[in-house]
Design a protein around this motif. Structure first.
Motif, short mmCIF file in Angstrom:
data_model
loop_
_atom_site.label_atom_id
_atom_site.label_comp_id
_atom_site.label_asym_id
_atom_site.label_seq_id
_atom_site.Cartn_x
_atom_site.Cartn_y
_atom_site.Cartn_z
N ALA A 29 5.39 -16.98 6.98
CA ALA A 29 5.67 -17.95 5.93
C ALA A 29 5.17 -17.45 4.57
CB ALA A 29 5.04 -19.30 6.27
N SER A 30 3.97 -16.90 4.55
CA SER A 30 3.41 -16.38 3.31
C SER A 30 4.26 -15.24 2.75
CB SER A 30 1.98 -15.91 3.56
OG SER A 30 1.45 -15.31 2.41
N PHE A 31 4.67 -14.34 3.62
CA PHE A 31 5.52 -13.23 3.20
C PHE A 31 6.85 -13.75 2.66
CE2 PHE A 31 8.77 -10.03 4.15
CZ PHE A 31 8.29 -8.98 3.41
N SER A 32 7.44 -14.71 3.35
CA SER A 32 8.72 -15.27 2.92
C SER A 32 8.62 -15.96 1.56
CB SER A 32 9.23 -16.28 3.96
OG SER A 32 9.40 -15.64 5.21
N VAL A 33 7.57 -16.73 1.36
CA VAL A 33 7.37 -17.42 0.09
C VAL A 33 7.17 -16.41 -1.04
CG1 VAL A 33 5.76 -18.90 -1.19
CG2 VAL A 33 6.53 -19.58 1.08
N ALA A 34 6.39 -15.36 -0.77
CA ALA A 34 6.13 -14.35 -1.81
C ALA A 34 7.42 -13.61 -2.19
CB ALA A 34 5.08 -13.36 -1.32
N ILE A 35 8.22 -13.23 -1.21
CA ILE A 35 9.48 -12.54 -1.49
C ILE A 35 10.44 -13.46 -2.23
CG2 ILE A 35 11.55 -11.61 -0.38
CD1 ILE A 35 9.41 -9.56 -0.56
N ALA A 36 10.53 -14.71 -1.77
CA ALA A 36 11.44 -15.66 -2.42
C ALA A 36 11.02 -15.92 -3.87
CB ALA A 36 11.48 -16.96 -1.63
N TYR B 189 10.98 -1.39 -2.64
CA TYR B 189 10.26 -0.16 -2.33
C TYR B 189 8.78 -0.45 -2.06
CZ TYR B 189 8.44 4.56 -2.78
OH TYR B 189 7.79 5.74 -2.56
N LEU B 190 8.18 -1.33 -2.85
CA LEU B 190 6.79 -1.69 -2.64
C LEU B 190 6.58 -2.34 -1.28
CD1 LEU B 190 3.93 -1.95 -3.82
CD2 LEU B 190 4.63 -4.12 -4.81
N VAL B 191 7.50 -3.22 -0.89
CA VAL B 191 7.38 -3.90 0.41
C VAL B 191 7.50 -2.89 1.55
CG1 VAL B 191 8.53 -5.53 1.95
CG2 VAL B 191 8.13 -6.16 -0.43
N THR B 192 8.51 -2.02 1.50
CA THR B 192 8.68 -1.06 2.60
C THR B 192 7.51 -0.08 2.66
OG1 THR B 192 10.04 0.39 1.21
CG2 THR B 192 11.19 -1.21 2.58
N SER B 193 7.00 0.35 1.52
CA SER B 193 5.86 1.27 1.56
C SER B 193 4.60 0.57 2.04
CB SER B 193 5.64 1.92 0.19
OG SER B 193 5.32 0.95 -0.78
N SER B 194 4.47 -0.72 1.79
CA SER B 194 3.32 -1.48 2.30
C SER B 194 3.37 -1.58 3.82
CB SER B 194 3.29 -2.88 1.70
OG SER B 194 3.12 -2.82 0.31
N PHE B 195 4.56 -1.84 4.37
CA PHE B 195 4.71 -1.87 5.82
C PHE B 195 4.39 -0.51 6.44
CE2 PHE B 195 7.33 -5.75 5.27
CZ PHE B 195 6.72 -6.54 6.22
N THR B 196 4.86 0.55 5.81
CA THR B 196 4.60 1.89 6.33
C THR B 196 3.11 2.20 6.29
OG1 THR B 196 6.77 2.63 5.56
CG2 THR B 196 5.16 4.33 6.04
N LEU B 197 2.45 1.88 5.20
CA LEU B 197 1.01 2.11 5.09
C LEU B 197 0.24 1.33 6.16
CD1 LEU B 197 -1.43 3.34 3.63
CD2 LEU B 197 -1.36 1.36 2.08
N ALA B 198 0.60 0.08 6.37
CA ALA B 198 -0.07 -0.73 7.39
C ALA B 198 0.11 -0.12 8.78
CB ALA B 198 0.46 -2.16 7.35
N LYS B 199 1.31 0.37 9.06
CA LYS B 199 1.58 0.99 10.37
C LYS B 199 0.77 2.27 10.54
CE LYS B 199 5.21 2.89 13.28
NZ LYS B 199 4.30 3.90 13.78
#
Length: 95
Positions: free
Chosen positions: A20-27, A52-62
């Protein structure tokens, strides 16, 4: 051998809150970019930058998670080797 540790797992509420937090932030970001008083080129650039920031954040977390899990596996192997050596060691054995 020591008992295997219980794998930690997130609760459904924590998972739901994160989604929910991610969805609200993106929206909110998408609405902000859409309503920005700028031409389409600038809005498009900002939208691509956010994606690009979102995808790189997911990659960094992984990558961080994978590195942590690999460290735990090495630590468990080292612990098992140490326990085996200690179990086989007899301080009263004659040389």
């Amino acid at each position: 051998m020591s008992e295997t540790p219980v794998k930690q797992q997130s609760t459904a509420a924590f998972y739901g809150q994160a989604v929910a937090s991610f969805s609200v932030a993106i929206a909110a970001t998408a609405i902000g970019i859409f309503r920005l008083d700028a031409n389409a080129w600038v809005r498009g650039f900002l939208a691509i930058a956010v994606l690009y920031l979102v995808t790189s954040s997911f990659t960094l977390a992984k990558v961080i998670r994978d590195r942590q899990e690999a460290g735990q596996i090495v630590s468990r192997v080292d612990q098992a080797r140490l326990e085996k050596l200690l179990a086989e060691y007899d301080p009263y054995e004659k040389a």
